[in-house]
Design an enzyme around this catalytic site. Structure first.
Site, PDB file in Angstrom:
ATOM      1  N   SER A 104       1.494  -1.070   0.337  1.00 19.50           N
ATOM      2  CA  SER A 104      -0.079  -0.228  -0.025  1.00 19.50           C
ATOM      3  C   SER A 104       0.861   1.389   0.199  1.00 19.50           C
ATOM      4  O   SER A 104       1.192   1.798  -0.868  1.00 19.50           O
ATOM      5  CB  SER A 104      -0.776   0.092   0.932  1.00 19.50           C
ATOM      6  OG  SER A 104      -2.451   0.812   0.514  1.00 19.50           O
ATOM      7  N   LYS A 156     -20.812  16.885   9.792  1.00 23.63           N
ATOM      8  CA  LYS A 156     -20.025  16.995  11.012  1.00 23.63           C
ATOM      9  C   LYS A 156     -19.026  16.332  11.719  1.00 23.63           C
ATOM     10  O   LYS A 156     -18.174  16.300  12.162  1.00 23.63           O
ATOM     11  CB  LYS A 156     -20.027  18.577  12.009  1.00 23.63           C
ATOM     12  CG  LYS A 156     -19.098  18.747  12.741  1.00 23.63           C
ATOM     13  CD  LYS A 156     -17.994  19.223  11.682  1.00 23.63           C
ATOM     14  CE  LYS A 156     -17.054  20.253  12.832  1.00 23.63           C
ATOM     15  NZ  LYS A 156     -16.250  21.014  11.788  1.00 23.63           N
TER      16      LYS A 156
END
Length: 295
Positions: A104, A156
């Site tokens: 990765s 949020k």
């Protein structure tokens, strides 16, 4: 404190620097490492070592000793860019030597190299992005624990383990993951130009590969050991050997008192793996997008 340069092998004036990139790749400061002996991060450690290498007139190449499952998106990208900028300014080749794992974000970083050499037992690949998390809302509801956060908008606290994701929020987060994946894919496409884009797209689905599988698919350039890495590095375009320097010194930087006797003693910054609670959302940073192999 200026680090001590230590020699692993060789005796001539020319030098090849071994730069270790190990553990979870991030800009988080954790306790000591063999390079600084004090709090540091993988990102700052790599940057610091490159700055010392930049000032060495005898440096002829760099070997990245990579043993990492990856890490955060931003730290991986910054290190990748730092190495590219170093190559541009220093005009020396860089070889990536994969150890146990180069997956990765670690594979992302290796795309800055001129040659990828994997150990026969390396695991690599895992080209993709993950945002880890779990939802504990139902469990907390059963024991009477309620979330009473006050927020300015419905998104949020997106990704909070304390509430269910709405379909719109899931779409929002998936869009971010997809966008970051597109960047990863472009970096690999640039670094692995011999692999057809269509074939690369099939390989870049997050799967991992053994060294021989990666070699078959063109994800690495060779399979070998440390001695092979030094030999290959000296044959790379851009390696400028000083006459009479056929046995360059292989060096690394350290503040540690102990002097490793072989290449395999060299260790970089290897922070502790995140705990389960940190990984699923109860750490200091709840939502983290990762270029990391993390089954």
């Amino acid at each position: 404190m200026v680090p001590v340069e230590k020699t692993v092998s060789g005796r001539d004036k020319d030098k090849i620097l071994v730069l270790p990139i190990e553990g979870i790749i991030s800009d988080d400061s954790r306790e000591g490492n063999i390079f600084t002996g004090e709090k540091d991060s993988v990102l700052s450690s790599v940057k610091l070592q490159l700055s010392y290498a930049m000032e060495d007139p005898n440096l002829r190449a760099v070997i990245l000793k990579i043993n990492s499952p990856g890490g955060t998106v931003t730290a991986s990208d910054i290190i990748y860019r730092e190495i590219l900028e170093f190559k541009k300014k220093k005009h020396v080749p860089v070889l990536a030597l994969f150890m146990d794992t180069a997956a990765s974000g670690a594979y992302y970083i290796s795309m800055s190299s001129d040659y990828l050499l994997a150990h026969p037992t390396t695991v690599t690949g895992s080209i993709g992005v993950i945002m880890q998390g779990i939802n504990v809302k139902e469990g907390l509801d059963k024991i009477g624990i309620k979330d009473q956060s006050i927020r300015s908008g419905e998104n949020k606290a997106v990704g909070s383990p304390l509430e269910e994701l709405t379909s719109e929020q899931r779409k929002l987060l998936q869009g971010i993951v997809d966008n970051l994946y597109d960047r990863f894919f472009e970096v690999v496409k640039t670094g692995r130009q011999k692999v057809k884009e269509g074939d690369l797209k099939k390989l870049a689905d997050g799967r991992i590969f053994t060294a021989s599988q990666a070699m078959k698919h063109g994800l690495v350039d060779g399979i070998g050991y440390f001695e092979d890495a030094v030999t290959v590095t000296m044959r790379l375009p851009g390696y400028k050997m000083t006459p009479g320097n056929a046995n360059p010194r292989v060096v690394f930087y350290s503040h540690a008192k102990e002097k490793p006797e072989t290449f395999y003693h060299i260790q970089g910054f290897s922070p502790e793996s995140p705990t389960l609670l940190e990984r699923v959302g109860f750490g200091a940073n709840r939502v983290r997008f990762l270029y990391m192999f993390s089954p």
